[in-house]
Motif scaffolding. Structure first.
Motif, PDB file in Angstrom:
ATOM      1  N   LEU A 254     109.118  -5.729  44.148  1.00  0.00           N
ATOM      2  CA  LEU A 254     109.691  -6.851  43.492  1.00  0.00           C
ATOM      3  C   LEU A 254     110.662  -8.107  44.590  1.00  0.00           C
ATOM      4  CD1 LEU A 254     111.999  -5.141  40.813  1.00  0.00           C
ATOM      5  CD2 LEU A 254     110.198  -6.364  40.836  1.00  0.00           C
ATOM      6  N   LEU A 255     110.996  -6.925  46.230  1.00  0.00           N
ATOM      7  CA  LEU A 255     111.517  -7.923  47.140  1.00  0.00           C
ATOM      8  C   LEU A 255     110.338  -8.834  47.848  1.00  0.00           C
ATOM      9  CD1 LEU A 255     114.164  -4.973  47.935  1.00  0.00           C
ATOM     10  CD2 LEU A 255     115.258  -7.431  47.271  1.00  0.00           C
ATOM     11  N   THR A 256     109.157  -8.233  48.059  1.00  0.00           N
ATOM     12  CA  THR A 256     108.489  -8.167  48.883  1.00  0.00           C
ATOM     13  C   THR A 256     107.621  -9.584  48.006  1.00  0.00           C
ATOM     14  OG1 THR A 256     107.767  -6.329  49.503  1.00  0.00           O
ATOM     15  CG2 THR A 256     106.004  -8.009  49.608  1.00  0.00           C
ATOM     16  N   ASP A 257     107.900  -9.614  46.652  1.00  0.00           N
ATOM     17  CA  ASP A 257     107.432 -10.625  45.823  1.00  0.00           C
ATOM     18  C   ASP A 257     108.230 -11.466  45.586  1.00  0.00           C
ATOM     19  OD1 ASP A 257     104.197  -9.457  45.851  1.00  0.00           O
ATOM     20  OD2 ASP A 257     104.819  -8.183  44.498  1.00  0.00           O
ATOM     21  N   GLU A 258     109.615 -11.479  46.088  1.00  0.00           N
ATOM     22  CA  GLU A 258     110.500 -12.372  45.657  1.00  0.00           C
ATOM     23  C   GLU A 258     110.835 -12.505  44.207  1.00  0.00           C
ATOM     24  OE1 GLU A 258     110.110 -16.341  47.616  1.00  0.00           O
ATOM     25  OE2 GLU A 258     109.681 -15.197  49.429  1.00  0.00           O
ATOM     26  N   TYR A 259     110.858 -11.715  43.722  1.00  0.00           N
ATOM     27  CA  TYR A 259     111.036 -11.286  42.265  1.00  0.00           C
ATOM     28  C   TYR A 259     112.653 -11.117  42.116  1.00  0.00           C
ATOM     29  CZ  TYR A 259     106.019 -11.754  40.484  1.00  0.00           C
ATOM     30  OH  TYR A 259     104.869 -12.301  40.975  1.00  0.00           O
ATOM     31  N   ALA A 260     113.147 -10.869  43.146  1.00  0.00           N
ATOM     32  CA  ALA A 260     114.921  -9.924  43.324  1.00  0.00           C
ATOM     33  C   ALA A 260     114.772 -10.218  45.126  1.00  0.00           C
ATOM     34  CB  ALA A 260     114.269  -8.856  42.913  1.00  0.00           C
ATOM     35  N   TYR A 261     116.228 -10.691  45.308  1.00  0.00           N
ATOM     36  CA  TYR A 261     117.377 -10.373  45.957  1.00  0.00           C
ATOM     37  C   TYR A 261     118.034  -9.649  46.479  1.00  0.00           C
ATOM     38  CZ  TYR A 261     119.996 -13.944  44.324  1.00  0.00           C
ATOM     39  OH  TYR A 261     120.837 -14.224  43.354  1.00  0.00           O
ATOM     40  N   ARG A 262     118.612  -9.264  47.284  1.00  0.00           N
ATOM     41  CA  ARG A 262     120.017  -8.652  47.713  1.00  0.00           C
ATOM     42  C   ARG A 262     120.509  -9.367  48.741  1.00  0.00           C
ATOM     43  NH1 ARG A 262     119.435  -2.517  48.084  1.00  0.00           N
ATOM     44  NH2 ARG A 262     120.697  -2.289  46.229  1.00  0.00           N
ATOM     45  N   THR A 263     121.801  -9.484  48.825  1.00  0.00           N
ATOM     46  CA  THR A 263     122.585 -10.521  49.463  1.00  0.00           C
ATOM     47  C   THR A 263     123.491  -9.780  50.719  1.00  0.00           C
ATOM     48  OG1 THR A 263     124.758 -10.851  48.531  1.00  0.00           O
ATOM     49  CG2 THR A 263     122.441 -12.393  48.301  1.00  0.00           C
ATOM     50  N   ASP A 264     124.094 -10.137  51.904  1.00  0.00           N
ATOM     51  CA  ASP A 264     124.984 -10.130  52.434  1.00  0.00           C
ATOM     52  C   ASP A 264     126.409 -10.032  52.034  1.00  0.00           C
ATOM     53  OD1 ASP A 264     125.282 -12.397  53.346  1.00  0.00           O
ATOM     54  OD2 ASP A 264     124.606 -12.246  55.345  1.00  0.00           O
ATOM     55  N   ARG A 265     127.528  -9.887  52.581  1.00  0.00           N
ATOM     56  CA  ARG A 265     129.026 -10.172  52.033  1.00  0.00           C
ATOM     57  C   ARG A 265     129.318 -11.138  52.312  1.00  0.00           C
ATOM     58  NH1 ARG A 265     131.804  -5.454  55.623  1.00  0.00           N
ATOM     59  NH2 ARG A 265     130.555  -3.555  54.508  1.00  0.00           N
ATOM     60  N   ASP A 266     128.457 -12.501  52.930  1.00  0.00           N
ATOM     61  CA  ASP A 266     128.955 -13.424  52.468  1.00  0.00           C
ATOM     62  C   ASP A 266     127.788 -14.479  51.810  1.00  0.00           C
ATOM     63  OD1 ASP A 266     130.415 -13.504  55.071  1.00  0.00           O
ATOM     64  OD2 ASP A 266     129.431 -13.300  56.434  1.00  0.00           O
ATOM     65  N   GLY A 267     126.663 -13.894  51.200  1.00  0.00           N
ATOM     66  CA  GLY A 267     126.045 -14.313  49.891  1.00  0.00           C
ATOM     67  C   GLY A 267     124.905 -15.180  50.266  1.00  0.00           C
ATOM     68  N   TYR A 268     124.809 -14.707  51.976  1.00  0.00           N
ATOM     69  CA  TYR A 268     123.178 -14.620  52.211  1.00  0.00           C
ATOM     70  C   TYR A 268     121.765 -13.965  51.751  1.00  0.00           C
ATOM     71  CZ  TYR A 268     125.504 -18.519  54.838  1.00  0.00           C
ATOM     72  OH  TYR A 268     126.350 -19.318  54.973  1.00  0.00           O
ATOM     73  N   ARG A 269     120.550 -14.209  51.515  1.00  0.00           N
ATOM     74  CA  ARG A 269     119.664 -12.948  50.954  1.00  0.00           C
ATOM     75  C   ARG A 269     119.229 -12.766  52.734  1.00  0.00           C
ATOM     76  NH1 ARG A 269     115.632 -15.628  46.412  1.00  0.00           N
ATOM     77  NH2 ARG A 269     117.216 -16.145  45.171  1.00  0.00           N
ATOM     78  N   LEU A 270     119.218 -10.941  52.402  1.00  0.00           N
ATOM     79  CA  LEU A 270     118.544 -10.776  53.423  1.00  0.00           C
ATOM     80  C   LEU A 270     117.687  -9.991  53.050  1.00  0.00           C
ATOM     81  CD1 LEU A 270     121.402  -7.707  52.261  1.00  0.00           C
ATOM     82  CD2 LEU A 270     121.211  -8.852  54.001  1.00  0.00           C
ATOM     83  N   SER A 271     116.966  -9.917  54.134  1.00  0.00           N
ATOM     84  CA  SER A 271     115.306  -9.502  54.145  1.00  0.00           C
ATOM     85  C   SER A 271     114.812  -8.475  53.736  1.00  0.00           C
ATOM     86  CB  SER A 271     115.087  -9.319  55.675  1.00  0.00           C
ATOM     87  OG  SER A 271     115.060  -8.419  56.310  1.00  0.00           O
ATOM     88  N   VAL A 272     113.291  -8.319  53.321  1.00  0.00           N
ATOM     89  CA  VAL A 272     113.467  -6.779  52.119  1.00  0.00           C
ATOM     90  C   VAL A 272     113.593  -5.389  53.332  1.00  0.00           C
ATOM     91  CG1 VAL A 272     111.560  -5.830  51.670  1.00  0.00           C
ATOM     92  CG2 VAL A 272     111.585  -8.214  51.562  1.00  0.00           C
ATOM     93  N   LYS A 273     113.654  -5.892  54.489  1.00  0.00           N
ATOM     94  CA  LYS A 273     113.728  -4.559  55.431  1.00  0.00           C
ATOM     95  C   LYS A 273     115.411  -3.811  55.282  1.00  0.00           C
ATOM     96  CE  LYS A 273     114.159  -2.976  60.434  1.00  0.00           C
ATOM     97  NZ  LYS A 273     114.496  -2.888  61.238  1.00  0.00           N
ATOM     98  N   ASP A 274     116.748  -5.504  55.668  1.00  0.00           N
ATOM     99  CA  ASP A 274     117.375  -5.467  55.449  1.00  0.00           C
ATOM    100  C   ASP A 274     118.014  -5.037  53.826  1.00  0.00           C
ATOM    101  OD1 ASP A 274     117.543  -5.786  58.106  1.00  0.00           O
ATOM    102  OD2 ASP A 274     118.520  -7.468  58.174  1.00  0.00           O
TER     103      ASP A 274
END
Length: 160
Positions: free
Chosen positions: A40-60
């Motif tokens: 889901l992360l690789t295909d950009e169907y989902a994302y996770r953010t860091d504490r500042d609200g920036y999208r993390l890379s798939v690995k992170d």
């Protein structure tokens, strides 16, 4: 966006994405396998953010386990059936109202996904179409702003 078209999500991934659609914040369930989450992360169907609200890379994003995962607009589009996508993109009047020939099943599923809503004559959102079984529908389906975002995404080219 990825340079190649993403793979269609698996049935289990679709279940997770639909659960996120039903969540008011678009949050995926906490219990999701690493394999599905990676896809889901690789295909950009989902994302996770860091504490500042920036999208993390798939690995992170995979390494981070305390922050929630959210569905993207692309993820919302990925769960749509052909009739749902057609209704959302091509069967909409200029006012945003879904055309009368969109079936109630399609309309209901778009409402469940948060991409359409029923409105009364004053434009006030209502939970149902108001059909009592006697009178017929008194509220009509309209595409939501989120539904419009999904509809405006460019169509994906088939994977090669």
């Amino acid at each position: 966006m990825t340079t190649t078209s993403p793979e269609p999500p698996t049935p289990r991934a679709v279940q997770h994405l639909k659960a996120a659609c039903a969540d008011p914040n678009g949050r995926l369930p906490d219990k999701i396998s690493k394999k599905i989450l990676h896809a889901l992360l690789t295909d950009e169907y989902a994302y996770r953010t860091d504490r500042d609200g920036y999208r993390l890379s798939v690995k992170d994003a995979l390494a981070e386990t305390t922050r929630p995962v959210f569905i993207t607009v692309e993820g919302r589009r990925a769960v749509l059936s052909t009739p749902q996508l057609y209704a959302l993109t091509r069967r909409v009047e200029p006012s945003g109202r879904l055309a009368p020939n969109v079936t109630w099943q399609t309309t209901s599923s778009l409402v469940d996904l948060g991409l359409a809503e029923y409105r009364d004559a004053n434009g006030t959102p209502k939970p149902t179409d108001g059909d009592t079984g006697v009178s017929g529908a008194v509220h009509y389906p309209f595409r939501t702003p989120l539904g419009q975002q999904v509809a405006e995404l460019p169509e994906q080219q088939p994977a090669r």
